[in-house]
Each structure stands twice: as C-alpha cells, then as structure tokens.
Design a protein around this motif. Structure first.
Motif, PDB file in Angstrom:
ATOM      1  N   ARG A   1       0.819  -1.220   0.000  1.00 38.78           N
ATOM      2  CA  ARG A   1       0.000   0.000   0.000  1.00 38.78           C
ATOM      3  C   ARG A   1       0.846   1.260   0.000  1.00 38.78           C
ATOM      4  O   ARG A   1       0.412   2.318  -0.450  1.00 38.78           O
TER       5      ARG A   1
ATOM      6  N   ASP B   1     -12.512  -2.154  -0.175  1.00 33.91           N
ATOM      7  CA  ASP B   1     -12.211  -2.092  -1.603  1.00 33.91           C
ATOM      8  C   ASP B   1     -11.971  -0.653  -2.061  1.00 33.91           C
ATOM      9  O   ASP B   1     -11.041  -0.375  -2.823  1.00 33.91           O
ATOM     10  N   GLU B   2     -12.815   0.244  -1.588  1.00 35.71           N
ATOM     11  CA  GLU B   2     -12.684   1.647  -1.992  1.00 35.71           C
ATOM     12  C   GLU B   2     -11.376   2.248  -1.500  1.00 35.71           C
ATOM     13  O   GLU B   2     -10.753   3.067  -2.193  1.00 35.71           O
TER      14      GLU B   2
ATOM     15  N   GLY C   1      -8.652   0.441  -0.757  1.00 32.20           N
ATOM     16  CA  GLY C   1      -7.512  -0.372  -1.147  1.00 32.20           C
ATOM     17  C   GLY C   1      -6.786  -0.976   0.035  1.00 32.20           C
ATOM     18  O   GLY C   1      -5.551  -1.046   0.055  1.00 32.20           O
TER      19      GLY C   1
END
Length: 407
Positions: free
Chosen positions: A128, A220-221, A223
C-alpha cells in the motif's frame, strides 16, 4: 521478598473462575465428572469442540500420527504440513470470489490474530505504501481477539485491558455494526479492518444485515485488507464454513483456530493468497510448534469432516430449534437474546445476585448441563454440532425453567 505457598494453597493460578465440576471423561456432546455424574456440554470449549469430544475420526488421526512423529519444528519439513495447507486452501477456495491459495499455520487463535496484525502492517508498508511506522488498523468495540498485550490494548472490556499497559499504538476503535463510522475511520495510513463477523465473547452479537458487505466495500474503496477473525465463528458454528461468507461477502484474510484442532491439539491458521502472505519472508515470523505434524494430521481430519458437509447441514437443521427456543425466553427471565446457527447469547434478568449469569450456570450444572456466562449477565450457548435435536430441546427446556424461576 520470597513468597511461599502454604500447605493448603491452590497450585492453579486464579485467572479463571470455573464452575465446580471436574471432568474426567467425555464423548460426543456428553462429559462425566469424578463422581460419575453426566452433563450435556453446551459450551463445546468456546467452539474448539465443534465436532464433539473425542470424535472417532479425529482421535484415530491423532493416534496414527503419534506412532510416527509429533514435532519437527519448521526447521525441517514434515509430510503433513503441505497437504494440510493445500487442503485448507482448497476448502476455503471453493466458491470463493477472492483466491485463497496460501496458509500460514500457527497454534492458537491469539497467535493467528497477532500474525494477521503483523501481516497487515507489513503488507501496508510494502504494497500500500504507507510510510514506515504509521500503519493503522480499524477494529470494533466489544471485540475479543485474544489476550496478548497488543490485542487487549484496543479492547473495550476493562477486565481484559486494565492493568496491562502501556499498549501498542496503531488501532482505531469504532462501534461494531456501524458501517458509516467504520468508513469514516479509514484514513491514508489505514492498512486493514480487523473484525469478528459475529462477536462471541461479547455475547454472540450479530451485526445488522448488510454490515459485512459494507465493510468489504469500504475496504475495496480504500484499497486495504479486510481481515476476518473467524476463530470462534468459523468452521461450522453458524451453520456455514465461514460466517463472513454466510453474510454474502468475502474477506482478504481469514484467521482460524479453535475447531481447526478438533478439540485435541491447538491449531490455528492465517489463510489468504500469495500476494498477501508472501510479504512475510524467512526469519520475519514463525512458531516452534506451528505446523507440527501431529496438529496438521488432526487438522486434515477436521477438514475432511467439513468437506463431507453433514455436520454443517446438521448445524443448519438444528439452528431453528436453538434460535426459536431462546426467543421464547424473552420476558420469562431473559431480557434479550441474540444468535445465529448453533450459537446464542441470552441476557438474563436481574435477580437476587449481581452475577446473575453465574447463578444460572450453577443451577444448570445441578440439572446436568454445562453452560458458561460472560460479562456477568449473559449466557452463551454453543453446543457441539453432534448434539441431537432431543438433547438440545431438553437443555432449552431446563434453561427456560431456570430463567423463569428467577422472575
């Protein structure tokens, strides 16, 4: 100063307050005490005994492996480790939207959670791109993820937390079941959301419909990883292989334990895909007993029972018996009930004793039933999946009588 125990001191540390029964023998859903009295087990080792006591297939697997090799450590390979990991990944991968390909075996649920936390942080830094030392994980109030100092640091239960600081930073606590609050807590340094799909220790707290899919969408939005602690809720307790999946969604990382060891040996696992788990490299994480051949042999027998499916079907068939039975207790000694599958929490009405839950457990013990309270006023029922409908109905009738007599 040297402390010495007197001749009558109890050699067992008092970190538990067990009911006054000493079990010497057990089979299926029944146990026997030192005086020969039989009790129906309605706790099942907090779901560690989902398949009952001494399930013959699990005992046979343990005996076969005991005659060969029990421990090698991960310094060497063993013939049970690879098949166990492959079979667990295959079982969880069935009908999965997200790939489940890789397994990291450990011993206890607490170790699985600690592994999940370390994994999420490492993934957050390497994948990330969170700056070093700034990773954060969103967790839920009322959660129970074990007893390590990291975990109790974000617990909202004073009895678990008080007196054990200083605590590990990096956790943001939000109300369980509140999707907007969870979404608002996710920031640029967030690497994961860690929750129980159903909060067991809190009293079998089931989130509102749509909550777990909303958690998936928020992850999901942003990440980030959705890490599901299914140590208690997984492997049949709710009538499904995974409670997360039963709610219509998927996690990125599953934490399993308790029932995975069949009630015979401690065995836990972190299950995900290689893209996540491969951030842990040799020397960065491990366990002396994790993945030992004895535990893996028993675990493979557990997986065979789950893959066959009849015990999951049995749990689904008996779920209405349990849930309808406890629902009828509201207003008759119970102030609220919650549950899913073969799992229920009953909040008992105040009585003459402040520890009403304990009082109910003691009365049930005298009637030949083993149940356990949590947080003083809540009774949890989590019978083994091998219990019969008649046995379950008998237990519910006894509990209803005990509760009604307190009003």
């Amino acid at each position: 100063m040297t402390l010495t125990a007197g001749p009558t001191a109890d050699p067992v540390a008092h970190n538990y307050h067990p009911l006054p029964v000493t079990v010497t023998d057990a089979h299926g859903a029944w146990v026997r005490d030192v005086e020969g009295r039989r009790y129906l087990d309605l706790l099942a080792g907090y779901s560690a005994l989902n398949f009952g006591h001494r399930h013959p297939a699990l005992v046979a697997a343990a005996h076969r492996q005991l005659d060969r090799v029990t421990l090698t450590s991960r310094a060497f390979g063993n013939e049970q480790l690879g098949p166990f990991c492959a079979e667990l990944a295959e079982l969880l991968g069935r009908d999965a939207v997200r790939p489940m390909t890789t397994v990291l075996p450990m011993n206890t649920g607490a170790e699985a959670v600690e592994t999940g936390i370390k994994l999420a942080r490492k993934w957050g830094y390497e994948v990330r791109g969170v700056p070093p030392g700034r990773a954060r994980i969103v967790v839920a109030a009322g959660s129970f993820h074990g007893r390590t100092t990291t975990v109790v640091g974000f617990s909202t239960d004073p009895s678990a937390r008080d007196g054990f600081g200083p605590f590990t930073p990096g956790f943001d606590v939000v109300p369980f079941g509140d999707a907007p609050a969870l979404r608002a807590a996710i920031g640029p340094d967030t690497v994961a959301v860690l929750i129980e799909p159903v909060q067991g220790e809190a009293g079998v707290v089931v989130p509102p419909p749509g909550y777990l899919p909303a958690v998936r969408a928020a992850c999901d939005e942003a990440g980030i990883l959705f890490v599901a602690d299914e140590v208690q809720s997984g492997l049949g307790r709710t009538g499904a292989l995974l409670a997360t999946r039963a709610a219509g969604t998927e996690a990125d990382v599953y934490l399993l334990g308790k029932a995975l060891g069949g009630g015979i040996v401690p065995l836990s696992a972190v299950v995900s895909d290689a893209a996540v788990l491969d951030v842990l490299r040799p020397g960065q994480h491990g366990s002396t007993f994790g993945g030992n051949p004895l535990a893996c042999a028993v675990g493979r027998a557990v997986l065979a029972l789950l893959a066959e499916g009849s015990l999951l079907e049995r749990a689904r068939a008996l779920a209405p018996v349990l849930q309808e039975g406890v629902a009828g207790m509201v207003g008759h000694g119970a102030v609220a009930v919650r549950g899913t599958g073969l799992w229920a929490g009953i909040d008992v009405a105040p009585g003459a004793r402040p520890d009403g839950g304990r009082e109910v457990c003691e009365q049930m013990l005298r009637r030949g039933f083993l149940v356990k309270d949590t947080h003083g006023a809540t009774i949890r029922l989590s019978p083994p999946l091998v219990i019969t409908a008649d046995e379950l109905r008998g237990a519910l009738d006894a509990l209803a009588e005990v509760l009604a007599a307190r009003t």
